[in-house]
Structure formats: C-alpha cells, structure tokens
Scaffold this motif. Structure first.
Motif, PDB file in Angstrom:
ATOM      1  N   PRO A 124       0.841  -1.278   0.113  1.00  0.00           N
ATOM      2  CA  PRO A 124      -0.107  -0.027   0.102  1.00  0.00           C
ATOM      3  C   PRO A 124       0.904   1.249  -0.074  1.00  0.00           C
ATOM      4  O   PRO A 124       1.843   1.337   0.665  1.00  0.00           O
ATOM      5  N   GLU A 182       0.850   3.715   1.643  1.00  0.00           N
ATOM      6  CA  GLU A 182       0.852   4.458   2.836  1.00  0.00           C
ATOM      7  C   GLU A 182       2.082   3.777   3.567  1.00  0.00           C
ATOM      8  O   GLU A 182       3.159   4.398   4.056  1.00  0.00           O
ATOM      9  N   LEU A 183       2.504   2.313   3.307  1.00  0.00           N
ATOM     10  CA  LEU A 183       3.448   1.976   3.857  1.00  0.00           C
ATOM     11  C   LEU A 183       4.878   2.257   3.021  1.00  0.00           C
ATOM     12  O   LEU A 183       5.828   2.215   3.590  1.00  0.00           O
ATOM     13  N   GLU A 203       5.404   5.015   1.798  1.00  0.00           N
ATOM     14  CA  GLU A 203       5.749   6.417   2.296  1.00  0.00           C
ATOM     15  C   GLU A 203       6.212   6.430   3.664  1.00  0.00           C
ATOM     16  O   GLU A 203       7.334   6.953   3.840  1.00  0.00           O
ATOM     17  N   ALA A 204       5.768   5.681   4.308  1.00  0.00           N
ATOM     18  CA  ALA A 204       6.179   5.426   5.670  1.00  0.00           C
ATOM     19  C   ALA A 204       7.759   5.011   5.985  1.00  0.00           C
ATOM     20  O   ALA A 204       8.551   5.305   6.636  1.00  0.00           O
ATOM     21  N   CYS A 236       7.550  -1.632   9.692  1.00  0.00           N
ATOM     22  CA  CYS A 236       6.920  -1.497   8.332  1.00  0.00           C
ATOM     23  C   CYS A 236       7.530  -2.419   7.222  1.00  0.00           C
ATOM     24  O   CYS A 236       6.614  -2.579   6.272  1.00  0.00           O
TER      25      CYS A 236
END
Length: 70
Positions: A5, A7-8, A10-11, A35
């Motif tokens: 995803p 979000e992961l 980017e994290a 992560c």
C-alpha cells in the motif's frame, strides 16, 4: 507478492530519513523494521536490524525484534 500500500511505502521512506538524522533511536529502528515486515520485505527488515544493532549494541529490544522476525 502483492503490491505494498502507498502508505507503507511512504512510511518506509519517512523512517529511512528519520534514521539518517537519529541513528540511535531504538523506537524508530523498531518502527522501520515493522514497516518492512508488513510489506513482507524480510530481507530488508533483517538488514535494518543488523544496522540497528551495530549502532545500538546495548539494545535488548533490537535483539528481541530480530528473533520475532525470524
């Protein structure tokens, strides 16, 4: 393997930048490793754990996380 995803992804980039500035932050290392595990990137997670233990040799939490990842 499924695509991670956004979000992961980017994290992971966020944690990488944070670790460059705060390499002695054990909680940040643990978050970065988690992560990678969530993205099923176990080789990267192991690599991060190795680096984290070199920079924080007295941290039992990093050794414990290594056992969890394996």
């Amino acid at each position: 393997m499924e695509k991670s995803p956004p979000e992961l992804v980017e994290a992971a980039r966020f944690f990488e930048r944070g670790l460059q500035k705060c390499p002695r932050s054990v909680p940040l290392w643990l978050c970065a490793v988690e992560c990678e595990v969530r993205q099923q990137r176990y080789t990267k997670a192991r690599s991060l754990l190795e680096k984290s233990r070199l920079r924080n040799p007295g941290s039992d939490l990093l050794w414990l996380k290594g056992v969890e990842v394996e």
